[in-house]
Enzyme design. Structure first.
Site, short mmCIF file in Angstrom:
data_model
loop_
_atom_site.label_atom_id
_atom_site.label_comp_id
_atom_site.label_asym_id
_atom_site.label_seq_id
_atom_site.Cartn_x
_atom_site.Cartn_y
_atom_site.Cartn_z
N TYR A 110 15.05 4.13 -7.55
CA TYR A 110 15.60 3.26 -8.60
C TYR A 110 16.73 3.97 -9.35
O TYR A 110 17.06 5.12 -9.06
CB TYR A 110 14.48 2.80 -9.53
N ARG B 28 8.12 9.21 -13.82
CA ARG B 28 7.68 9.12 -12.43
C ARG B 28 8.84 9.55 -11.54
O ARG B 28 9.93 8.99 -11.60
CB ARG B 28 7.26 7.70 -12.08
N GLY C 140 -3.97 4.31 -7.29
CA GLY C 140 -3.27 3.04 -7.16
C GLY C 140 -4.10 2.00 -6.45
O GLY C 140 -4.80 1.20 -7.05
N ARG C 141 -4.00 2.00 -5.12
CA ARG C 141 -4.78 1.02 -4.35
C ARG C 141 -6.28 1.19 -4.55
O ARG C 141 -7.05 0.24 -4.43
CB ARG C 141 -4.41 1.14 -2.87
N CYS D 194 -5.75 0.15 4.39
CA CYS D 194 -5.38 -0.86 5.39
C CYS D 194 -4.09 -1.60 5.03
O CYS D 194 -3.47 -2.22 5.89
CB CYS D 194 -6.52 -1.86 5.58
N GLN E 271 -16.70 -6.09 14.01
CA GLN E 271 -15.52 -5.47 14.63
C GLN E 271 -15.22 -4.09 14.07
O GLN E 271 -14.58 -3.27 14.74
CB GLN E 271 -14.31 -6.38 14.44
N LYS F 226 -8.90 6.38 11.58
CA LYS F 226 -9.50 5.16 11.04
C LYS F 226 -10.97 5.32 10.65
O LYS F 226 -11.64 4.32 10.37
CB LYS F 226 -9.36 4.02 12.05
N ALA G 108 -30.20 -14.88 16.65
CA ALA G 108 -30.58 -16.12 15.97
C ALA G 108 -30.57 -17.30 16.93
O ALA G 108 -29.67 -17.45 17.76
CB ALA G 108 -29.63 -16.38 14.82
#
Length: 641
Positions: free
Chosen positions: A168, A216, A313-314, A340, A417, A427, A454
């Protein structure tokens, strides 16, 4: 274990109750500070963060980076702003406002004029030619930064953060990457630093020497001719002398976005070394940032003296209560950030119109005013079929609301999954989500039955009021002629059911195909990817895709695009392309990664048999088969019950 991260520490003369910092992140899209955004910040204050730094506020209209950014250019905005710190202070949390000017990191359609910069050099990403600011204009902007900080102080904010990172305007002056000026604001390090130095001095003059100023900075801009860490260390000495009270050390510029919000292929805490280098250069506190998502890592970096505060942050998006859960020893109840980069980067959940900030594994994040777990007035007997993440989310949320919940999973493992998704390199953190779901299900009394397939009969035997089918999807098995080569599914390889070949042909260049190839090369096997489309990685976030393709290139994985498999041979495949047919040979195995299709054999069986029947996630045909969509749908169904 968390003695240091939970201890108070001072910024200037201001004491912060702990070392947990929520850094500035873009969350507001409507140009105001409304109840939705206040509730977002308040949840993090209530969750125990010692310091909250807001998203950026532009010091003038030409400084907006995004259309919804609030402009801090007049006193009339102060009453609206004041509502935010008032709410945050109820929890003992301090709040800094981040102020900034985008400079060239914007577009004319955002600001209605030509962007400005230190020099007339366009950003390689935005690609719009900026106008070089005149010397007098630079001085005017210095005043505007000071005026904006004063408005923040009058509104009740505890301090200010100048965003001088990520390319910036302030850093456009500080860095030789952009600054080619020959006046007093250019040339050597001192000249390039002058804009930032004068902004700090101006703020201190207008707000008082005790009003904390954070800056920052990107420690390393990661671009040719950009500022490196050794120069940043010199720069921080000059800025400390000017009056900066704390540095927040980030990384990168717009040309290197894959590191600014680094996904899971980047190791946890990958940028701590930058904070440590600055910590050695200055005598004021330093905030570290960059995939800091584990309480043990946080405690370690502070104990070792690498930094004084950690910016989550995340991680703060994934769980607003992170600090409180650490304090109370509820580590396994922390909803994890696995890097992710899906919902937090604007990809929708089950509602395609919902692109606001949230988390793939915590759909309540970002929806503090609309999604709440409240006790049900009429508890029900609920059966969830399927133990993937959609089913697990549904189960624990429904149980938390007071329903009696039984979850049925036909295999011996929960996670669906994710059982396979956490196997490729880098991962493993994905498995933390399953661990979290198991913890929440146990906490709220979900009865889990694994190795239980089931059927209509055994489900109805449990007298359910509600049945939720979260049976997921299965791999597509194409009808392709095979003359003899072994053909297996990617999930067979990742699930440890089949020993991989030494030279493998992977069919499909989506996420599963790319990561399976990456897994194969980590096993010292060779892989070639064949993709029918003109490029691989369709639907994968740019940052994640960057790291995966980088890894595949480094491991000599050949990628063939625009090729459709016609048949499999004894040692490869024949494919059709725009240029004609090609023959791929000398392979000993084919691995299929051609997508999935919904698996839902039970819906028709239960229609009319139970009071409520829902189908969620991948089990719905034609729906986006993503983790975030399944989890989001599961939570919302649980709230309906």
């Amino acid at each position: 274990m968390s003695k240091h991260v939970l201890s108070p520490y001072k910024i200037g003369k201001m004491e912060i109750q702990n070392r947990f910092v929520m850094p500035g992140m873009g969350v507001n899209e409507n140009g105001t500070v409304d109840e939705v955004s206040i509730a977002w910040y308040e949840a993090r204050a209530k969750g125990g963060f010692g310091l909250i730094i807001t998203e950026f506020f532009a010091v003038d209209a030409l400084g907006k980076a995004v259309p919804g950014e609030v402009i801090l250019d007049n006193d009339e905005i102060i009453p609206m702003l004041a509502k935010l710190p008032e709410r945050i202070h109820n929890y003992g949390t301090k709040i800094f406002m981040q102020i900034h000017h985008a400079g060239r990191e914007t577009n004319s359609y955002v600001i209605g004029a030509q962007p400005v910069s230190a020099s007339a050099i366009p950003c390689p990403i935005n690609r719009e030619l900026p106008r070089e600011l005149g010397t007098e204009e630079v001085y005017e902007l210095i005043e505007k930064f000071g005026d904006a900080a004063l408005r923040a102080k009058k509104a009740g904010f505890d301090g200010i953060e100048i965003h001088a990172g990520h390319g910036y305007l302030v850093t456009q002056f500080m860095s030789a990457y952009v600054n080619r000026r020959t006046d007093e604001f250019g040339g050597d390090i001192t000249g390039r630093a002058k804009f930032g130095i004068e902004i700090v001095k101006n703020i201190k003059r207008k707000c008082g020497s005790d009003f904390p100023v954070c800056m920052r900075l990107s420690g390393d801009e990661l671009v040719e001719s950009g500022r490196k860490l050794n120069e940043t260390a010199i720069l921080t000495k000059l800025l400390e002398e000017a009056g900066v009270d704390v540095f927040n050390i980030s990384i990168g510029v717009y040309a290197t976005p894959q590191y600014m919000v680094a996904p899971y292929p980047a190791s946890i805490g990958f940028n701590v070394n930058a904070a440590e280098a600055i910590k050695k250069a200055v005598h004021i506190p330093v905030i570290a940032v960059g995939r800091i998502n584990d309480p043990v890592l946080m405690e370690s970096v502070i104990e070792d003296g690498a930094c004084d505060f950690v910016a989550l942050g995340r991680t703060s998006i994934a769980d607003a209560e992170f600090p409180n859960k650490v304090k109370e020893g509820r580590i396994d109840e922390i909803s994890p950030c696995v890097g992710c980069n899906t919902r937090c980067q604007g990809k929708p959940g089950s509602d395609p119109k919902d692109s606001g900030i949230s988390c793939a594994f915590n759909p309540f994040s970002g929806h503090e005013t609309t999604l709440k777990i409240l006790k049900s007035d009429s508890p029900k007997n609920v059966v969830v079929v399927g133990g993937g993440v959609g089913g697990l989310e549904t189960a624990w949320v429904a149980a938390a609301r007071g329903h009696s919940v039984t979850l049925l999973e036909k295999t011996d493992k929960l996670g669906g999954q994710i059982v396979y998704g956490c196997v490729p390199p880098n991962k493993v953190e994905l498995s933390r989500a399953v661990k979290y779901y198991k913890t929440m299900c146990k906490k709220y009394g979900v009865k889990i039955k694994t190795n239980f397939e089931a059927t209509k009969e055994n489900v109805l035997e449990q007298n359910p009021d509600t049945v939720i089918l979260a049976t997921g999807a299965i791999p597509i098995q194409p009808n392709i002629t095979n003359e003899g080569i072994p053909v297996v599914q990617a999930l067979d390889i990742l699930g440890g059911k089949v020993q991989a070949g030494n030279r493998v042909l992977v069919i499909g260049g989506g996420l599963v195909g790319l990561e399976t190839a990456e897994f194969l090369t980590s096993q010292l096997r060779s892989a070639t990817i064949v993709e029918m489309l003109d490029e691989v990685g369709n639907g994968i976030g740019d940052s994640t895709k960057y790291f995966i393709l980088k890894s595949l290139k480094e491991n000599n994985v050949e990628i063939i695009t625009g090729a459709k498999v016609e048949k499999f041979t004894t040692n490869g495949a024949v494919c059709s392309t725009k240029e004609g047919k090609i023959t791929l040979k000398d392979y000993d195995m084919v691995v299929l990664a051609m997508g999935t299709k919904s698996f839902n054999l039970l819906e028709s069986e239960f229609e009319g048999q139970v009071k409520e029947l829902y189908v969620i996630g991948d089990a719905l045909p034609g729906k986006d088969k993503t983790i975030s969509a399944a989890v989001d749908a599961g939570a919302k169904v649980a709230l309906k019950l």
